[in-house]
Write a protein that holds these residues in place. Structure first.
Motif, PDB file in Angstrom:
ATOM      1  N   MET A 161       0.865  -1.179   0.000  1.00  0.00           N
ATOM      2  CA  MET A 161       0.000   0.000   0.000  1.00  0.00           C
ATOM      3  C   MET A 161       0.904   1.233   0.000  1.00  0.00           C
ATOM      4  O   MET A 161       1.832   1.337   0.811  1.00  0.00           O
ATOM      5  N   LEU A 162       0.664   2.147  -0.932  1.00  0.00           N
ATOM      6  CA  LEU A 162       1.464   3.363  -1.075  1.00  0.00           C
ATOM      7  C   LEU A 162       0.576   4.533  -0.680  1.00  0.00           C
ATOM      8  O   LEU A 162      -0.451   4.776  -1.316  1.00  0.00           O
ATOM      9  N   VAL A 163       0.974   5.231   0.371  1.00  0.00           N
ATOM     10  CA  VAL A 163       0.108   6.261   0.954  1.00  0.00           C
ATOM     11  C   VAL A 163       0.829   7.597   0.951  1.00  0.00           C
ATOM     12  O   VAL A 163       2.013   7.658   1.269  1.00  0.00           O
ATOM     13  N   TYR A 164       0.113   8.689   0.604  1.00  0.00           N
ATOM     14  CA  TYR A 164       0.670  10.020   0.880  1.00  0.00           C
ATOM     15  C   TYR A 164      -0.324  10.786   1.736  1.00  0.00           C
ATOM     16  O   TYR A 164      -1.532  10.604   1.612  1.00  0.00           O
ATOM     17  N   GLN A 165       0.215  11.602   2.634  1.00  0.00           N
ATOM     18  CA  GLN A 165      -0.595  12.345   3.599  1.00  0.00           C
ATOM     19  C   GLN A 165       0.062  13.684   3.889  1.00  0.00           C
ATOM     20  O   GLN A 165       1.284  13.815   3.787  1.00  0.00           O
ATOM     21  N   PHE A 166      -0.757  14.644   4.307  1.00  0.00           N
ATOM     22  CA  PHE A 166      -0.203  15.947   4.692  1.00  0.00           C
ATOM     23  C   PHE A 166       0.066  16.011   6.195  1.00  0.00           C
ATOM     24  O   PHE A 166       0.677  16.949   6.684  1.00  0.00           O
ATOM     25  N   SER A 167      -0.447  15.019   6.936  1.00  0.00           N
ATOM     26  CA  SER A 167      -0.238  14.954   8.386  1.00  0.00           C
ATOM     27  C   SER A 167       0.293  13.548   8.708  1.00  0.00           C
ATOM     28  O   SER A 167      -0.104  12.581   8.058  1.00  0.00           O
ATOM     29  N   PRO A 168       1.149  13.428   9.746  1.00  0.00           N
ATOM     30  CA  PRO A 168       1.671  12.089  10.099  1.00  0.00           C
ATOM     31  C   PRO A 168       0.721  11.291  10.991  1.00  0.00           C
ATOM     32  O   PRO A 168       1.071  10.224  11.461  1.00  0.00           O
ATOM     33  N   LYS A 169      -0.505  11.824  11.207  1.00  0.00           N
ATOM     34  CA  LYS A 169      -1.417  11.228  12.197  1.00  0.00           C
ATOM     35  C   LYS A 169      -1.742   9.753  11.939  1.00  0.00           C
ATOM     36  O   LYS A 169      -1.990   8.993  12.869  1.00  0.00           O
ATOM     37  N   VAL A 170      -1.731   9.335  10.669  1.00  0.00           N
ATOM     38  CA  VAL A 170      -2.131   7.961  10.349  1.00  0.00           C
ATOM     39  C   VAL A 170      -1.017   6.946  10.621  1.00  0.00           C
ATOM     40  O   VAL A 170      -1.267   5.734  10.676  1.00  0.00           O
ATOM     41  N   LEU A 171       0.212   7.427  10.844  1.00  0.00           N
ATOM     42  CA  LEU A 171       1.353   6.507  10.950  1.00  0.00           C
ATOM     43  C   LEU A 171       1.179   5.404  12.006  1.00  0.00           C
ATOM     44  O   LEU A 171       1.420   4.227  11.696  1.00  0.00           O
ATOM     45  N   PRO A 172       0.721   5.723  13.240  1.00  0.00           N
ATOM     46  CA  PRO A 172       0.532   4.633  14.219  1.00  0.00           C
ATOM     47  C   PRO A 172      -0.459   3.574  13.729  1.00  0.00           C
ATOM     48  O   PRO A 172      -0.258   2.375  13.962  1.00  0.00           O
ATOM     49  N   ASP A 173      -1.502   4.013  13.029  1.00  0.00           N
ATOM     50  CA  ASP A 173      -2.486   3.039  12.497  1.00  0.00           C
ATOM     51  C   ASP A 173      -1.863   2.181  11.409  1.00  0.00           C
ATOM     52  O   ASP A 173      -2.111   0.980  11.324  1.00  0.00           O
ATOM     53  N   LEU A 174      -1.046   2.805  10.562  1.00  0.00           N
ATOM     54  CA  LEU A 174      -0.385   2.025   9.497  1.00  0.00           C
ATOM     55  C   LEU A 174       0.513   0.963  10.143  1.00  0.00           C
ATOM     56  O   LEU A 174       0.531  -0.199   9.717  1.00  0.00           O
ATOM     57  N   ARG A 175       1.235   1.365  11.198  1.00  0.00           N
ATOM     58  CA  ARG A 175       2.164   0.421  11.862  1.00  0.00           C
ATOM     59  C   ARG A 175       1.397  -0.696  12.549  1.00  0.00           C
ATOM     60  O   ARG A 175       1.883  -1.824  12.659  1.00  0.00           O
ATOM     61  N   GLN A 176       0.186  -0.384  13.016  1.00  0.00           N
ATOM     62  CA  GLN A 176      -0.656  -1.386  13.686  1.00  0.00           C
ATOM     63  C   GLN A 176      -1.157  -2.432  12.686  1.00  0.00           C
ATOM     64  O   GLN A 176      -1.189  -3.620  12.984  1.00  0.00           O
ATOM     65  N   VAL A 177      -1.526  -1.972  11.491  1.00  0.00           N
ATOM     66  CA  VAL A 177      -2.191  -2.853  10.521  1.00  0.00           C
ATOM     67  C   VAL A 177      -1.188  -3.577   9.608  1.00  0.00           C
ATOM     68  O   VAL A 177      -1.401  -4.740   9.258  1.00  0.00           O
ATOM     69  N   PHE A 178      -0.105  -2.912   9.251  1.00  0.00           N
ATOM     70  CA  PHE A 178       0.833  -3.493   8.279  1.00  0.00           C
ATOM     71  C   PHE A 178       2.077  -4.048   8.981  1.00  0.00           C
ATOM     72  O   PHE A 178       2.449  -3.585  10.067  1.00  0.00           O
ATOM     73  N   SER A 179       2.708  -5.060   8.337  1.00  0.00           N
ATOM     74  CA  SER A 179       3.859  -5.704   8.993  1.00  0.00           C
ATOM     75  C   SER A 179       5.104  -4.829   8.917  1.00  0.00           C
ATOM     76  O   SER A 179       5.976  -4.929   9.772  1.00  0.00           O
ATOM     77  N   ALA A 180       5.224  -3.985   7.888  1.00  0.00           N
ATOM     78  CA  ALA A 180       6.391  -3.103   7.767  1.00  0.00           C
ATOM     79  C   ALA A 180       5.962  -1.804   7.101  1.00  0.00           C
ATOM     80  O   ALA A 180       5.187  -1.828   6.136  1.00  0.00           O
ATOM     81  N   VAL A 181       6.442  -0.677   7.612  1.00  0.00           N
ATOM     82  CA  VAL A 181       6.103   0.640   7.044  1.00  0.00           C
ATOM     83  C   VAL A 181       7.388   1.452   6.880  1.00  0.00           C
ATOM     84  O   VAL A 181       8.120   1.666   7.844  1.00  0.00           O
ATOM     85  N   GLU A 182       7.670   1.862   5.619  1.00  0.00           N
ATOM     86  CA  GLU A 182       8.822   2.747   5.382  1.00  0.00           C
ATOM     87  C   GLU A 182       8.297   4.155   5.148  1.00  0.00           C
ATOM     88  O   GLU A 182       7.296   4.335   4.454  1.00  0.00           O
ATOM     89  N   CYS A 183       8.991   5.158   5.703  1.00  0.00           N
ATOM     90  CA  CYS A 183       8.520   6.544   5.599  1.00  0.00           C
ATOM     91  C   CYS A 183       9.399   7.356   4.661  1.00  0.00           C
ATOM     92  O   CYS A 183      10.625   7.213   4.679  1.00  0.00           O
ATOM     93  N   GLY A 184       8.768   8.214   3.870  1.00  0.00           N
ATOM     94  CA  GLY A 184       9.504   9.133   3.009  1.00  0.00           C
ATOM     95  C   GLY A 184       8.873  10.511   3.083  1.00  0.00           C
ATOM     96  O   GLY A 184       7.874  10.716   3.791  1.00  0.00           O
ATOM     97  N   PHE A 185       9.432  11.467   2.320  1.00  0.00           N
ATOM     98  CA  PHE A 185       8.947  12.849   2.384  1.00  0.00           C
ATOM     99  C   PHE A 185       9.159  13.509   1.031  1.00  0.00           C
ATOM    100  O   PHE A 185      10.208  13.327   0.411  1.00  0.00           O
ATOM    101  N   GLU A 186       8.149  14.248   0.552  1.00  0.00           N
ATOM    102  CA  GLU A 186       8.313  15.009  -0.699  1.00  0.00           C
ATOM    103  C   GLU A 186       8.084  16.496  -0.402  1.00  0.00           C
ATOM    104  O   GLU A 186       6.947  16.927  -0.169  1.00  0.00           O
ATOM    105  N   PRO A 187       9.162  17.305  -0.424  1.00  0.00           N
ATOM    106  CA  PRO A 187       9.019  18.727  -0.107  1.00  0.00           C
ATOM    107  C   PRO A 187       8.377  19.538  -1.228  1.00  0.00           C
ATOM    108  O   PRO A 187       7.761  20.583  -0.951  1.00  0.00           O
ATOM    109  N   ILE A 188       8.515  19.084  -2.501  1.00  0.00           N
ATOM    110  CA  ILE A 188       8.006  19.914  -3.605  1.00  0.00           C
ATOM    111  C   ILE A 188       6.561  19.532  -3.901  1.00  0.00           C
ATOM    112  O   ILE A 188       6.239  18.786  -4.852  1.00  0.00           O
ATOM    113  N   ASN A 189       5.671  19.992  -3.027  1.00  0.00           N
ATOM    114  CA  ASN A 189       4.230  19.757  -3.153  1.00  0.00           C
ATOM    115  C   ASN A 189       3.560  20.786  -2.243  1.00  0.00           C
ATOM    116  O   ASN A 189       4.165  21.249  -1.284  1.00  0.00           O
ATOM    117  N   ILE A 190       2.317  21.133  -2.552  1.00  0.00           N
ATOM    118  CA  ILE A 190       1.578  22.065  -1.676  1.00  0.00           C
ATOM    119  C   ILE A 190       0.421  21.307  -1.036  1.00  0.00           C
ATOM    120  O   ILE A 190      -0.521  20.939  -1.750  1.00  0.00           O
TER     121      ILE A 190
END
Ligand SMILES: C[S@@+](CC[C@H](N)C(=O)[O-])C[C@H]1O[C@@H](n2cnc3c(N)ncnc32)[C@H](O)[C@@H]1O
Length: 200
Positions: A161-190
């Motif tokens: 599952m590939l997710v983009y979000q403007f807030s990190p609030k969902v991260l604990p839920d992603l970690r709860q549901v999925f076996s592994a979660v890698e985090c990245g960041f894209e600065p060139i977006n509004i």
């Protein structure tokens, strides 16, 4: 950066129509959209970086909006693959139906919560990828949990599952549901966006 690496730019009038529809809907449903403009080509490219285009036969996208990510997926999608998009906003569904003609695309008017029912209805196997830019942080917790659990269950064991979000609030839920979660960041977006790569 070479010309090949640079994200593509679409025709002016089509782009203007998309921007205007997106902005109007932002003023109507600010919490549903989170930004006044669609995702930047930089965010789209970063989000789709992990996709194995040769292997993928079923991709599901949640919240295509005016189709910014949808078009990029279709431009790289295998000829025999299917892209299913689920969108709750009727104006966006109507726009997509009038502007994208591709036999590999299935446009569904409905919530991400219905992913498994829609795959079953279309006679499709488990998904290789679920791509999501829907507002997980502002939706009710039980809806968020249903969507995340349903997505994990709808994925192949080697899918993601590939997710983009403007807030990190969902991260604990992603970690709860999925076996592994890698985090990245894209600065060139509004606004700048977090990107999460989740293994079932
Ligand atoms: C931030 S916009 C993303 C638009 C587009 N993907 C882009 O990158 O520009 C979020 C979209 O998710 C849609 N959406 C919100 N909740 C949804 C849900 N439960 N299921 C499907 N789509 C949803 C909204 O209508 C909106 O089009």
């Amino acid at each position: 950066m070479t010309a090949q690496d640079r994200p593509s730019v679409m025709a002016g009038s089509e782009r203007r129509a998309q921007l205007s529809l997106f902005a109007r809907n932002f003023f109507k449903h600010p919490r549903m959209l989170g930004s006044i403009i669609p995702s930047s080509p930089y965010l789209v490219r970063r989000l789709l970086e992990p996709v194995d285009w040769e292997r993928a036969r079923v991709i599901v996208e949640y919240g295509p909006g005016v189709g910014t990510i949808t078009r990029e997926i279709l431009s790289r999608l295998h000829p025999e693959a299917t892209l299913v998009v689920l969108e709750t906003n009727e104006e966006f569904v109507d726009f997509l139906q009038r502007s994208i003609f591709d036999p590999r695309l299935q446009i569904i008017s409905g919530s991400a919560e219905t992913i498994q029912a829609e795959l079953d209805r279309l006679g499709l196997p488990a998904a290789d990828y679920v791509v999501a830019g829907i507002p997980f942080s502002t939706m009710p917790a039980e809806v968020r949990e249903r969507i995340l659990e349903g997505s994990r269950e709808a994925l192949l064991p080697e899918g993601a599952m590939l997710v983009y979000q403007f807030s990190p609030k969902v991260l604990p839920d992603l970690r709860q549901v999925f076996s592994a979660v890698e985090c990245g960041f894209e600065p060139i977006n509004i606004p700048p966006a977090k990107v999460y790569f989740c293994r079932p």
